[in-house]
Design an enzyme around this catalytic site. Structure first.
Site, PDB file in Angstrom:
ATOM      1  N   HIS A 161       0.840  -1.209   0.000  1.00 11.93           N
ATOM      2  CA  HIS A 161       0.000   0.000   0.000  1.00 11.93           C
ATOM      3  C   HIS A 161       0.860   1.239   0.000  1.00 11.93           C
ATOM      4  O   HIS A 161       1.910   1.279   0.619  1.00 11.93           O
ATOM      5  CB  HIS A 161      -0.963   0.026   1.200  1.00 11.93           C
TER       6      HIS A 161
ATOM      7  N   HIS B 153       1.043   5.094   1.129  1.00  5.43           N
ATOM      8  CA  HIS B 153       0.450   6.088   2.032  1.00  5.43           C
ATOM      9  C   HIS B 153       0.458   7.452   1.343  1.00  5.43           C
ATOM     10  O   HIS B 153       1.483   7.856   0.799  1.00  5.43           O
ATOM     11  CB  HIS B 153       1.300   6.247   3.298  1.00  5.43           C
TER      12      HIS B 153
HETATM   13  P1  5GP Z   1       2.314  -0.086   7.186  1.00  8.13           P
HETATM   14  O1  5GP Z   1       3.141   0.077   8.406  1.00  8.13           O
HETATM   15  O2  5GP Z   1       2.124  -1.531   6.852  1.00  8.13           O
HETATM   16  O3  5GP Z   1       2.771   0.726   6.052  1.00  8.13           O
HETATM   17  O4  5GP Z   1       0.966   0.562   7.557  1.00  8.13           O
HETATM   18  C1  5GP Z   1      -0.237  -0.057   7.784  1.00  8.13           C
HETATM   19  C2  5GP Z   1      -1.187   1.092   7.957  1.00  8.13           C
HETATM   20  O5  5GP Z   1      -2.481   0.559   7.980  1.00  8.13           O
HETATM   21  C3  5GP Z   1      -0.988   1.874   9.251  1.00  8.13           C
HETATM   22  O6  5GP Z   1      -0.819   3.240   8.915  1.00  8.13           O
HETATM   23  C4  5GP Z   1      -2.254   1.609  10.043  1.00  8.13           C
HETATM   24  O7  5GP Z   1      -2.684   2.766  10.714  1.00  8.13           O
HETATM   25  C5  5GP Z   1      -3.234   1.197   8.982  1.00  8.13           C
HETATM   26  N1  5GP Z   1      -4.227   0.214   9.375  1.00  8.13           N
HETATM   27  C6  5GP Z   1      -4.062  -0.831  10.219  1.00  8.13           C
HETATM   28  N2  5GP Z   1      -5.204  -1.543  10.291  1.00  8.13           N
HETATM   29  C7  5GP Z   1      -6.089  -0.928   9.458  1.00  8.13           C
HETATM   30  C8  5GP Z   1      -7.448  -1.214   9.116  1.00  8.13           C
HETATM   31  O8  5GP Z   1      -8.068  -2.160   9.576  1.00  8.13           O
HETATM   32  N3  5GP Z   1      -8.029  -0.366   8.227  1.00  8.13           N
HETATM   33  C9  5GP Z   1      -7.353   0.702   7.691  1.00  8.13           C
HETATM   34  N4  5GP Z   1      -8.005   1.474   6.822  1.00  8.13           N
HETATM   35  N5  5GP Z   1      -6.095   0.982   8.008  1.00  8.13           N
HETATM   36  C10 5GP Z   1      -5.466   0.183   8.884  1.00  8.13           C
END
Ligand code: 5GP
Length: 143
Positions: free
Chosen positions: A103, A105
């Site tokens: 994903h 951001h």
């Molecule tokens: P990563 O560290 O993998 O880049 O970020 C995962 C992101 O997903 C984090 O910013 C966290 O806040 C977000 N996140 C975690 N669980 C969920 C969820 O159930 N729904 C959504 N929309 N975001 C989530």
């Protein structure tokens, strides 16, 4: 490399098993608000294909993700008028990745406003719903 784990939370969201504050969707991509936003309008753009990280992304999905990111970023700019916008992608645990479906951001930045913590505090659901509405509206206006 580990195989893609389709029980990750974003895979469940893409299958419709868990709700999301969806702002945009097309054949290849899905965009939703981050539920623990680091700033107002913090949005995630996902490929629908099962890629754990950058190295797994097929070329069509990679292209689609960046095009959707640009499209959604324009709408966020129109909706929230941030002073700047940060694009981030955490690739691997050591880099801070916590959900193992690729994903991007989109993090709006506002002058004199530090970012809130990464994956830290759940935002109020009514606020998220209002923010998702603003972005959807801006997408409709620019479509
Ligand atoms: P990563 O560290 O993998 O880049 O970020 C995962 C992101 O997903 C984090 O910013 C966290 O806040 C977000 N996140 C975690 N669980 C969920 C969820 O159930 N729904 C959504 N929309 N975001 C989530």
């Amino acid at each position: 490399m580990m195989a893609y784990d389709d029980t990750n939370i974003f895979a469940k969201i893409l299958r419709g098993e868990i709700p999301a504050y969806r702002v945009y969707e097309d054949d290849r991509t899905f965009a939703m608000l981050d539920i623990m936003p680091q700033s107002d309008g913090h949005t995630l753009v996902l490929p629908k294909s099962p890629a754990e990280n950058l190295f797994d992304l097929d070329p069509d999905s990679a292209t689609a993700v960046i095009l959707s990111t640009q499209r959604v970023a324009r709408a966020i700019q129109a909706a929230f008028s941030p002073d700047g916008m940060l694009l981030q992608q955490f690739n691997g645990t050591a880099a801070g990745q916590t959900v193992f479906h690729f994903h991007m951001h989109i993090v709006p930045r506002y002058e004199n406003q530090p970012l809130r913590g990464h994956s830290r505090n759940m935002a109020d659901s009514e606020l998220l719903e209002r923010h998702a509405d603003k972005i959807r509206q801006a997408l409709n206006d620019t479509a």
